[in-house]
Design a protein around this motif. Structure first.
Motif, PDB file in Angstrom:
ATOM      1  N   PRO A  18      33.960 -66.237 -11.834  1.00  0.00           N
ATOM      2  CA  PRO A  18      34.140 -64.785 -11.743  1.00  0.00           C
ATOM      3  C   PRO A  18      34.998 -64.417 -10.522  1.00  0.00           C
ATOM      4  O   PRO A  18      34.843 -64.994  -9.445  1.00  0.00           O
ATOM      5  N   HIS A  19      35.884 -63.454 -10.723  1.00  0.00           N
ATOM      6  CA  HIS A  19      36.755 -62.963  -9.651  1.00  0.00           C
ATOM      7  C   HIS A  19      36.687 -61.442  -9.633  1.00  0.00           C
ATOM      8  O   HIS A  19      36.991 -60.803 -10.644  1.00  0.00           O
ATOM      9  N   ARG A  20      36.295 -60.874  -8.497  1.00  0.00           N
ATOM     10  CA  ARG A  20      36.352 -59.423  -8.313  1.00  0.00           C
ATOM     11  C   ARG A  20      37.689 -59.122  -7.667  1.00  0.00           C
ATOM     12  O   ARG A  20      38.008 -59.657  -6.611  1.00  0.00           O
ATOM     13  N   LEU A  21      38.467 -58.272  -8.330  1.00  0.00           N
ATOM     14  CA  LEU A  21      39.812 -57.971  -7.852  1.00  0.00           C
ATOM     15  C   LEU A  21      40.028 -56.469  -7.804  1.00  0.00           C
ATOM     16  O   LEU A  21      39.449 -55.724  -8.595  1.00  0.00           O
ATOM     17  N   ASN A  22      40.873 -56.032  -6.886  1.00  0.00           N
ATOM     18  CA  ASN A  22      41.305 -54.645  -6.811  1.00  0.00           C
ATOM     19  C   ASN A  22      42.790 -54.657  -7.134  1.00  0.00           C
ATOM     20  O   ASN A  22      43.601 -55.085  -6.308  1.00  0.00           O
ATOM     21  N   LEU A  23      43.125 -54.219  -8.340  1.00  0.00           N
ATOM     22  CA  LEU A  23      44.477 -54.409  -8.864  1.00  0.00           C
ATOM     23  C   LEU A  23      45.178 -53.093  -9.157  1.00  0.00           C
ATOM     24  O   LEU A  23      44.537 -52.120  -9.566  1.00  0.00           O
ATOM     25  N   PRO A  24      46.498 -53.092  -9.000  1.00  0.00           N
ATOM     26  CA  PRO A  24      47.266 -51.933  -9.457  1.00  0.00           C
ATOM     27  C   PRO A  24      47.110 -51.770 -10.961  1.00  0.00           C
ATOM     28  O   PRO A  24      46.964 -52.759 -11.688  1.00  0.00           O
ATOM     29  N   ALA A  25      47.159 -50.549 -11.422  1.00  0.00           N
ATOM     30  CA  ALA A  25      46.933 -50.250 -12.838  1.00  0.00           C
ATOM     31  C   ALA A  25      47.901 -50.987 -13.754  1.00  0.00           C
ATOM     32  O   ALA A  25      47.540 -51.350 -14.868  1.00  0.00           O
ATOM     33  N   ARG A  26      49.125 -51.237 -13.290  1.00  0.00           N
ATOM     34  CA  ARG A  26      50.141 -51.828 -14.161  1.00  0.00           C
ATOM     35  C   ARG A  26      50.348 -53.323 -13.929  1.00  0.00           C
ATOM     36  O   ARG A  26      51.350 -53.881 -14.376  1.00  0.00           O
ATOM     37  N   ARG A  27      49.406 -54.008 -13.291  1.00  0.00           N
ATOM     38  CA  ARG A  27      49.549 -55.449 -13.048  1.00  0.00           C
ATOM     39  C   ARG A  27      49.332 -56.202 -14.353  1.00  0.00           C
ATOM     40  O   ARG A  27      48.282 -56.089 -14.990  1.00  0.00           O
ATOM     41  N   LEU A  28      50.322 -56.956 -14.754  1.00  0.00           N
ATOM     42  CA  LEU A  28      50.192 -57.782 -15.956  1.00  0.00           C
ATOM     43  C   LEU A  28      49.237 -58.932 -15.687  1.00  0.00           C
ATOM     44  O   LEU A  28      49.159 -59.437 -14.558  1.00  0.00           O
ATOM     45  N   LEU A  29      48.544 -59.369 -16.721  1.00  0.00           N
ATOM     46  CA  LEU A  29      47.632 -60.494 -16.567  1.00  0.00           C
ATOM     47  C   LEU A  29      48.376 -61.726 -16.065  1.00  0.00           C
ATOM     48  O   LEU A  29      47.886 -62.440 -15.194  1.00  0.00           O
ATOM     49  N   SER A  30      49.558 -61.985 -16.587  1.00  0.00           N
ATOM     50  CA  SER A  30      50.332 -63.156 -16.142  1.00  0.00           C
ATOM     51  C   SER A  30      50.588 -63.093 -14.637  1.00  0.00           C
ATOM     52  O   SER A  30      50.457 -64.106 -13.937  1.00  0.00           O
ATOM     53  N   ASP A  31      50.926 -61.937 -14.122  1.00  0.00           N
ATOM     54  CA  ASP A  31      51.165 -61.786 -12.684  1.00  0.00           C
ATOM     55  C   ASP A  31      49.879 -61.914 -11.890  1.00  0.00           C
ATOM     56  O   ASP A  31      49.859 -62.510 -10.806  1.00  0.00           O
ATOM     57  N   CYS A  32      48.800 -61.367 -12.421  1.00  0.00           N
ATOM     58  CA  CYS A  32      47.499 -61.491 -11.759  1.00  0.00           C
ATOM     59  C   CYS A  32      47.104 -62.956 -11.634  1.00  0.00           C
ATOM     60  O   CYS A  32      46.686 -63.412 -10.565  1.00  0.00           O
ATOM     61  N   LEU A  33      47.228 -63.692 -12.725  1.00  0.00           N
ATOM     62  CA  LEU A  33      46.861 -65.114 -12.702  1.00  0.00           C
ATOM     63  C   LEU A  33      47.715 -65.884 -11.710  1.00  0.00           C
ATOM     64  O   LEU A  33      47.204 -66.648 -10.888  1.00  0.00           O
ATOM     65  N   HIS A  35      49.923 -64.744  -9.215  1.00  0.00           N
ATOM     66  CA  HIS A  35      50.100 -64.261  -7.849  1.00  0.00           C
ATOM     67  C   HIS A  35      48.788 -63.943  -7.137  1.00  0.00           C
ATOM     68  O   HIS A  35      48.633 -64.259  -5.958  1.00  0.00           O
ATOM     69  N   ASP A  36      47.862 -63.316  -7.844  1.00  0.00           N
ATOM     70  CA  ASP A  36      46.598 -62.956  -7.205  1.00  0.00           C
ATOM     71  C   ASP A  36      45.621 -64.126  -7.160  1.00  0.00           C
ATOM     72  O   ASP A  36      44.932 -64.324  -6.169  1.00  0.00           O
ATOM     73  N   LEU A  37      45.560 -64.897  -8.242  1.00  0.00           N
ATOM     74  CA  LEU A  37      44.604 -66.001  -8.317  1.00  0.00           C
ATOM     75  C   LEU A  37      45.236 -67.365  -8.056  1.00  0.00           C
ATOM     76  O   LEU A  37      44.540 -68.370  -8.028  1.00  0.00           O
ATOM     77  N   LYS A  38      46.557 -67.409  -7.898  1.00  0.00           N
ATOM     78  CA  LYS A  38      47.286 -68.653  -7.588  1.00  0.00           C
ATOM     79  C   LYS A  38      47.107 -69.724  -8.660  1.00  0.00           C
ATOM     80  O   LYS A  38      47.142 -70.910  -8.377  1.00  0.00           O
ATOM     81  N   LEU A  39      46.914 -69.303  -9.901  1.00  0.00           N
ATOM     82  CA  LEU A  39      46.828 -70.219 -11.039  1.00  0.00           C
ATOM     83  C   LEU A  39      48.204 -70.233 -11.700  1.00  0.00           C
ATOM     84  O   LEU A  39      48.507 -69.423 -12.570  1.00  0.00           O
ATOM     85  N   THR A  40      49.036 -71.139 -11.271  1.00  0.00           N
ATOM     86  CA  THR A  40      50.434 -71.125 -11.686  1.00  0.00           C
ATOM     87  C   THR A  40      50.705 -71.937 -12.954  1.00  0.00           C
ATOM     88  O   THR A  40      51.862 -72.100 -13.337  1.00  0.00           O
ATOM     89  N   GLY A  41      49.667 -72.409 -13.613  1.00  0.00           N
ATOM     90  CA  GLY A  41      49.856 -73.138 -14.860  1.00  0.00           C
ATOM     91  C   GLY A  41      50.370 -72.255 -15.982  1.00  0.00           C
ATOM     92  O   GLY A  41      51.068 -72.715 -16.874  1.00  0.00           O
ATOM     93  N   THR A  42      50.034 -70.983 -15.949  1.00  0.00           N
ATOM     94  CA  THR A  42      50.517 -70.045 -16.955  1.00  0.00           C
ATOM     95  C   THR A  42      51.962 -69.708 -16.614  1.00  0.00           C
ATOM     96  O   THR A  42      52.240 -69.170 -15.553  1.00  0.00           O
ATOM     97  N   HIS A  43      52.872 -70.039 -17.514  1.00  0.00           N
ATOM     98  CA  HIS A  43      54.297 -69.815 -17.255  1.00  0.00           C
ATOM     99  C   HIS A  43      54.762 -68.515 -17.917  1.00  0.00           C
ATOM    100  O   HIS A  43      54.248 -68.133 -18.965  1.00  0.00           O
ATOM    101  N   VAL A  44      55.727 -67.883 -17.298  1.00  0.00           N
ATOM    102  CA  VAL A  44      56.308 -66.667 -17.844  1.00  0.00           C
ATOM    103  C   VAL A  44      57.744 -66.985 -18.221  1.00  0.00           C
ATOM    104  O   VAL A  44      58.558 -67.307 -17.361  1.00  0.00           O
TER     105      VAL A  44
END
Length: 164
Positions: A18-33, A35-44
């Motif tokens: 579980p991760h509690r995050l305070n995110l901008p309304a328009r943050r894409l899940l890919s960017d959250c994963l 940049h915010d969670l440092k899980l770079t396996g998901t490629h864009v």
């Protein structure tokens, strides 16, 4: 300049954590994963939901993470390619199958294929060739020609059956 973008508190369970995050309304899940969670396996790749490289599982369903706002997923379970490993850290069945069947080349599309195949095998645990091709049809690969990826779908199904 100060940003006035509205932020939201969200709880995302990613790969069982579980991760509690305070995110901008328009943050894409890919960017959250990434940049915010440092899980770079998901490629864009395309940022338009066409290529499938950013596919993750949301409550078990393959979803293009570049098309979903992270704040819309409050309370949901997200699985990325990092979450497909076995509990001991060894490769999961789909990961092992792609390795064994040479279904990886440049690797850019690989995370999206892995999550897509993982979900597909839950729906169809013993796919035919046509079903395996249909399973991965929404993901684009510029290197492999797909034959080895289809072979990996069958091998992953076999590994999953053997692990039960």
């Amino acid at each position: 300049m100060t940003s006035t973008e509205t932020r939201h508190d969200v709880l995302l369970t990613v790969n069982g954590v579980p991760h509690r995050l305070n995110l901008p309304a328009r943050r894409l899940l890919s960017d959250c994963l990434r940049h915010d969670l440092k899980l770079t396996g998901t490629h864009v790749g395309c940022e338009h939901g066409v290529c499938g490289a950013c596919t993750v599982l949301i409550d078990g369903k393959p979803t293009r993470s570049c098309l979903v706002l992270a704040v819309a997923l409050d309370g949901q379970e997200i699985t990325t390619v990092e979450g497909l490993t076995n509990p001991d850290g060894s490769l999961g069945c789909v990961q092992q199958a792609l390795l064994e069947c040479h279904g990886l080349q440049c690797g850019f599309c690989t995370p999206g294929f892995m999550t897509t195949i993982e979900a597909g095998l839950k729906q169809q645990p013993a796919p035919t060739d046509d079903e395996a091709r249909e399973m991965v049809a929404g993901n684009l690969c510029r290197c492999t020609g797909y034959q080895n990826i289809v072979g990996a779908v069958h091998r992953a199904a076999e590994l999953k059956r053997d692990s039960r």
